[in-house]
Enzyme design. Structure first.
Site, PDB file in Angstrom:
ATOM      1  N   ARG A 107      36.505  47.934  46.950  1.00  0.00           N
ATOM      2  CA  ARG A 107      36.346  48.092  45.506  1.00  0.00           C
ATOM      3  C   ARG A 107      37.578  47.512  44.820  1.00  0.00           C
ATOM      4  NH1 ARG A 107      34.515  54.478  45.287  1.00  0.00           N
ATOM      5  NH2 ARG A 107      32.565  54.277  46.474  1.00  0.00           N
ATOM      6  N   ASP A 147      39.862  46.463  41.388  1.00  0.00           N
ATOM      7  CA  ASP A 147      40.135  46.937  40.033  1.00  0.00           C
ATOM      8  C   ASP A 147      39.735  45.895  39.004  1.00  0.00           C
ATOM      9  OD1 ASP A 147      41.277  49.294  40.975  1.00  0.00           O
ATOM     10  OD2 ASP A 147      43.290  48.439  41.056  1.00  0.00           O
ATOM     11  N   TYR A 180      44.389  40.524  51.601  1.00  0.00           N
ATOM     12  CA  TYR A 180      44.639  40.252  50.185  1.00  0.00           C
ATOM     13  C   TYR A 180      45.783  39.259  50.035  1.00  0.00           C
ATOM     14  CZ  TYR A 180      41.861  44.320  48.631  1.00  0.00           C
ATOM     15  OH  TYR A 180      40.859  45.223  48.377  1.00  0.00           O
ATOM     16  N   ARG A 222      49.132  46.283  44.794  1.00  0.00           N
ATOM     17  CA  ARG A 222      49.808  46.029  43.524  1.00  0.00           C
ATOM     18  C   ARG A 222      51.123  46.812  43.431  1.00  0.00           C
ATOM     19  NH1 ARG A 222      45.487  47.293  39.060  1.00  0.00           N
ATOM     20  NH2 ARG A 222      47.353  47.067  37.754  1.00  0.00           N
TER      21      ARG A 222
END
Length: 246
Positions: free
Chosen positions: A50, A52, A111, A198
Protein backbone atom coordinates in the site's frame (compact mmCIF):
# COMPACT_ATOMS: atom_id res chain seq x y z
CA UNK A 1 -12.70 -17.80 -12.82
CA UNK A 2 -9.11 -16.88 -13.69
CA UNK A 3 -6.66 -15.09 -11.43
CA UNK A 4 -4.37 -12.68 -13.25
CA UNK A 5 -1.17 -11.13 -11.90
CA UNK A 6 -0.55 -7.58 -13.07
CA UNK A 7 2.60 -5.48 -13.16
CA UNK A 8 1.55 -1.88 -12.69
CA UNK A 9 3.33 1.41 -13.27
CA UNK A 10 1.84 4.66 -11.98
CA UNK A 11 2.53 8.29 -11.25
CA UNK A 12 1.25 8.82 -7.73
CA UNK A 13 0.76 12.59 -7.92
CA UNK A 14 -3.01 12.57 -8.67
CA UNK A 15 -3.81 9.82 -6.16
CA UNK A 16 -4.39 9.51 -2.43
CA UNK A 17 -2.34 6.32 -2.57
CA UNK A 18 -2.86 2.77 -3.77
CA UNK A 19 -5.77 1.82 -1.52
CA UNK A 20 -9.34 2.99 -2.05
CA UNK A 21 -10.17 6.13 -0.07
CA UNK A 22 -13.40 7.91 0.76
CA UNK A 23 -11.82 11.32 0.29
CA UNK A 24 -10.08 11.05 -3.07
CA UNK A 25 -8.99 8.93 -6.06
CA UNK A 26 -6.73 5.90 -5.68
CA UNK A 27 -4.82 3.61 -8.00
CA UNK A 28 -6.82 0.60 -6.81
CA UNK A 29 -10.07 2.37 -7.66
CA UNK A 30 -8.84 3.32 -11.12
CA UNK A 31 -7.95 -0.29 -11.99
CA UNK A 32 -11.12 -1.74 -10.49
CA UNK A 33 -13.26 0.72 -12.45
CA UNK A 34 -11.34 -0.10 -15.63
CA UNK A 35 -11.90 -3.83 -15.02
CA UNK A 36 -15.62 -3.26 -14.55
CA UNK A 37 -15.78 -1.30 -17.81
CA UNK A 38 -14.02 -4.16 -19.62
CA UNK A 39 -15.82 -7.16 -18.11
CA UNK A 40 -18.95 -5.89 -16.36
CA UNK A 41 -17.66 -7.62 -13.22
CA UNK A 42 -17.07 -6.01 -9.82
CA UNK A 43 -13.55 -7.04 -8.85
CA UNK A 44 -11.14 -6.33 -6.01
CA UNK A 45 -7.51 -5.66 -6.93
CA UNK A 46 -4.94 -6.74 -4.32
CA UNK A 47 -1.43 -5.26 -4.40
CA UNK A 48 1.99 -6.20 -3.06
CA UNK A 49 2.05 -3.02 -0.99
CA UNK A 50 0.00 0.00 0.00
CA UNK A 51 1.59 3.24 -1.10
CA UNK A 52 0.93 6.68 0.40
CA UNK A 53 -0.45 9.67 -1.43
CA UNK A 54 2.07 10.91 -3.99
CA UNK A 55 4.19 7.73 -4.01
CA UNK A 56 4.94 6.22 -7.41
CA UNK A 57 5.61 2.73 -8.82
CA UNK A 58 7.56 1.30 -11.71
CA UNK A 59 6.72 -2.34 -11.01
CA UNK A 60 3.93 -2.81 -8.46
CA UNK A 61 2.51 -6.33 -8.52
CA UNK A 62 -1.21 -6.88 -8.09
CA UNK A 63 -3.85 -9.47 -8.86
CA UNK A 64 -7.54 -9.70 -9.71
CA UNK A 65 -9.97 -12.45 -10.67
CA UNK A 66 -12.06 -12.39 -13.85
CA UNK A 67 -14.93 -14.77 -14.57
CA UNK A 68 -15.34 -13.79 -18.23
CA UNK A 69 -13.10 -15.78 -20.63
CA UNK A 70 -10.34 -13.43 -21.78
CA UNK A 71 -6.70 -13.76 -22.75
CA UNK A 72 -4.03 -12.02 -20.66
CA UNK A 73 -2.96 -9.83 -23.59
CA UNK A 74 -6.51 -8.74 -24.36
CA UNK A 75 -7.16 -7.98 -20.70
CA UNK A 76 -3.98 -5.90 -20.46
CA UNK A 77 -4.77 -3.95 -23.61
CA UNK A 78 -8.38 -3.36 -22.56
CA UNK A 79 -7.43 -2.21 -19.07
CA UNK A 80 -4.85 0.22 -20.47
CA UNK A 81 -7.44 1.62 -22.84
CA UNK A 82 -9.95 2.16 -20.03
CA UNK A 83 -7.37 3.55 -17.61
CA UNK A 84 -6.68 6.59 -19.79
CA UNK A 85 -6.22 9.45 -18.96
CA UNK A 86 -5.12 8.24 -15.50
CA UNK A 87 -1.31 7.97 -15.25
CA UNK A 88 -1.56 4.20 -14.67
CA UNK A 89 -0.32 1.50 -17.03
CA UNK A 90 -0.49 -2.30 -16.93
CA UNK A 91 2.95 -3.45 -18.09
CA UNK A 92 2.32 -7.19 -17.88
CA UNK A 93 -0.57 -9.57 -17.27
CA UNK A 94 -0.23 -13.31 -16.70
CA UNK A 95 -2.52 -16.04 -15.32
CA UNK A 96 -1.45 -17.41 -11.94
CA UNK A 97 -2.61 -20.25 -9.66
CA UNK A 98 -5.63 -19.60 -7.45
CA UNK A 99 -3.45 -19.60 -4.34
CA UNK A 100 -1.06 -16.94 -5.68
CA UNK A 101 -1.53 -13.66 -3.81
CA UNK A 102 0.14 -10.36 -4.68
CA UNK A 103 0.55 -9.49 -1.00
CA UNK A 104 0.80 -12.75 0.92
CA UNK A 105 2.94 -14.65 -1.61
CA UNK A 106 5.47 -11.81 -1.78
CA UNK A 107 8.98 -12.61 -0.50
CA UNK A 108 10.58 -9.21 -0.94
CA UNK A 109 9.79 -5.60 -1.74
CA UNK A 110 12.17 -3.05 -3.24
CA UNK A 111 11.93 0.74 -3.06
CA UNK A 112 14.00 3.59 -4.40
CA UNK A 113 13.97 7.14 -3.07
CA UNK A 114 15.18 9.80 -5.50
CA UNK A 115 16.85 12.99 -4.28
CA UNK A 116 18.01 15.72 -6.64
CA UNK A 117 20.90 17.49 -4.92
CA UNK A 118 21.12 20.92 -6.52
CA UNK A 119 20.27 24.56 -5.86
CA UNK A 120 18.15 25.04 -8.99
CA UNK A 121 14.44 24.23 -8.60
CA UNK A 122 12.92 21.16 -10.22
CA UNK A 123 10.97 21.57 -13.45
CA UNK A 124 9.63 18.39 -15.06
CA UNK A 125 10.72 16.31 -12.05
CA UNK A 126 8.67 18.34 -9.58
CA UNK A 127 6.65 15.79 -7.62
CA UNK A 128 8.94 12.99 -8.83
CA UNK A 129 11.94 13.70 -6.60
CA UNK A 130 12.95 15.56 -3.44
CA UNK A 131 15.18 18.54 -4.14
CA UNK A 132 17.78 19.26 -1.47
CA UNK A 133 19.80 22.40 -2.16
CA UNK A 134 22.58 21.89 0.42
CA UNK A 135 25.40 19.54 -0.65
CA UNK A 136 24.96 15.97 0.55
CA UNK A 137 27.76 13.69 1.74
CA UNK A 138 26.63 10.34 0.39
CA UNK A 139 29.46 8.47 2.17
CA UNK A 140 28.25 9.74 5.55
CA UNK A 141 24.70 8.83 4.56
CA UNK A 142 25.82 5.29 3.75
CA UNK A 143 27.58 5.03 7.12
CA UNK A 144 24.30 5.93 8.80
CA UNK A 145 22.33 3.57 6.55
CA UNK A 146 24.58 0.64 7.51
CA UNK A 147 23.39 0.98 11.11
CA UNK A 148 19.80 0.28 10.05
CA UNK A 149 20.45 -2.92 8.08
CA UNK A 150 19.41 -6.10 9.88
CA UNK A 151 16.61 -7.09 12.22
CA UNK A 152 15.57 -4.24 14.51
CA UNK A 153 12.69 -2.61 16.33
CA UNK A 154 11.93 0.27 13.95
CA UNK A 155 9.46 2.11 16.20
CA UNK A 156 11.32 5.41 15.66
CA UNK A 157 10.85 5.06 11.90
CA UNK A 158 7.22 3.95 12.08
CA UNK A 159 4.17 6.13 11.50
CA UNK A 160 1.84 6.52 14.47
CA UNK A 161 -0.89 5.30 12.10
CA UNK A 162 0.96 2.08 11.21
CA UNK A 163 -1.26 -0.99 11.49
CA UNK A 164 1.51 -3.59 11.58
CA UNK A 165 1.29 -5.94 14.56
CA UNK A 166 4.99 -5.56 15.36
CA UNK A 167 7.59 -2.79 14.83
CA UNK A 168 10.30 -5.44 14.37
CA UNK A 169 11.40 -5.80 10.75
CA UNK A 170 14.42 -7.20 8.90
CA UNK A 171 15.96 -4.66 6.54
CA UNK A 172 17.97 -6.56 3.94
CA UNK A 173 19.53 -3.59 2.12
CA UNK A 174 19.78 0.16 2.47
CA UNK A 175 22.20 1.70 -0.02
CA UNK A 176 23.03 5.30 -0.93
CA UNK A 177 24.37 5.91 -4.44
CA UNK A 178 25.19 9.20 -6.13
CA UNK A 179 24.69 9.50 -9.88
CA UNK A 180 25.64 13.06 -10.82
CA UNK A 181 23.29 15.40 -9.00
CA UNK A 182 21.03 12.53 -8.00
CA UNK A 183 21.34 10.68 -4.70
CA UNK A 184 19.42 7.39 -4.78
CA UNK A 185 18.49 5.54 -1.60
CA UNK A 186 17.48 1.92 -2.24
CA UNK A 187 15.78 -0.23 0.37
CA UNK A 188 14.91 -3.93 0.28
CA UNK A 189 13.03 -6.08 2.79
CA UNK A 190 10.33 -8.69 2.98
CA UNK A 191 7.99 -6.01 4.32
CA UNK A 192 8.11 -2.45 5.60
CA UNK A 193 6.32 -0.42 8.25
CA UNK A 194 4.14 2.53 7.30
CA UNK A 195 6.45 5.50 6.48
CA UNK A 196 9.55 3.43 7.28
CA UNK A 197 11.41 4.22 4.05
CA UNK A 198 10.50 7.90 4.09
CA UNK A 199 11.50 8.20 7.74
CA UNK A 200 14.86 6.52 7.16
CA UNK A 201 15.56 8.73 4.14
CA UNK A 202 14.65 11.88 6.07
CA UNK A 203 17.17 11.08 8.79
CA UNK A 204 19.83 10.10 6.26
CA UNK A 205 19.35 13.49 4.59
CA UNK A 206 20.14 15.14 7.94
CA UNK A 207 23.36 13.11 8.05
CA UNK A 208 24.19 14.08 4.48
CA UNK A 209 23.82 17.76 5.35
CA UNK A 210 26.00 17.43 8.45
CA UNK A 211 23.14 18.21 10.82
CA UNK A 212 23.35 14.68 12.24
CA UNK A 213 26.36 12.40 12.63
CA UNK A 214 25.99 8.87 11.26
CA UNK A 215 25.94 7.61 14.87
CA UNK A 216 22.79 9.65 15.52
CA UNK A 217 20.94 7.24 13.23
CA UNK A 218 21.85 4.35 15.51
CA UNK A 219 20.84 6.31 18.60
CA UNK A 220 17.48 7.18 17.07
CA UNK A 221 16.94 3.51 16.22
CA UNK A 222 17.83 2.36 19.73
CA UNK A 223 15.52 4.97 21.29
CA UNK A 224 12.47 3.18 19.83
CA UNK A 225 10.63 6.46 20.09
CA UNK A 226 8.88 8.23 17.21
CA UNK A 227 9.62 11.54 18.91
CA UNK A 228 13.33 10.92 18.18
CA UNK A 229 12.72 10.94 14.43
CA UNK A 230 14.63 13.79 12.84
CA UNK A 231 12.68 14.18 9.59
CA UNK A 232 10.11 12.34 7.48
CA UNK A 233 10.99 12.75 3.81
CA UNK A 234 8.20 13.86 1.46
CA UNK A 235 6.38 11.28 -0.63
CA UNK A 236 7.50 12.85 -3.93
CA UNK A 237 10.73 10.89 -4.38
CA UNK A 238 9.54 7.42 -3.35
CA UNK A 239 9.11 4.68 -5.96
CA UNK A 240 7.98 1.06 -5.50
CA UNK A 241 10.37 -0.73 -7.86
CA UNK A 242 9.44 -4.39 -7.78
CA UNK A 243 8.29 -7.36 -5.70
CA UNK A 244 9.83 -10.82 -5.45
CA UNK A 245 7.89 -14.11 -5.54
CA UNK A 246 8.80 -17.80 -5.38
Amino acid sequence: MTRFALTVEFDGRPFMGWQRQDHGPSVQQAIEEAAFAVTGETVVVHAAGRTDAGVHATGMRAHLEIEKPITPFRLMEALNSRLRPNPVAILDCVPVPDDWHARFSCLGRHYEYRIVNRRAPLTWEKGLAWRIALPLDEAAMQAGADLLVGRHDFTTFRSVHCQSESPVKSLDRLSVVRVGERVLVRASARSFLHHQVRSMVGCLALVGQGRWAPEDIGEALEARDRARLGLNAPSDGLFFLRADYP
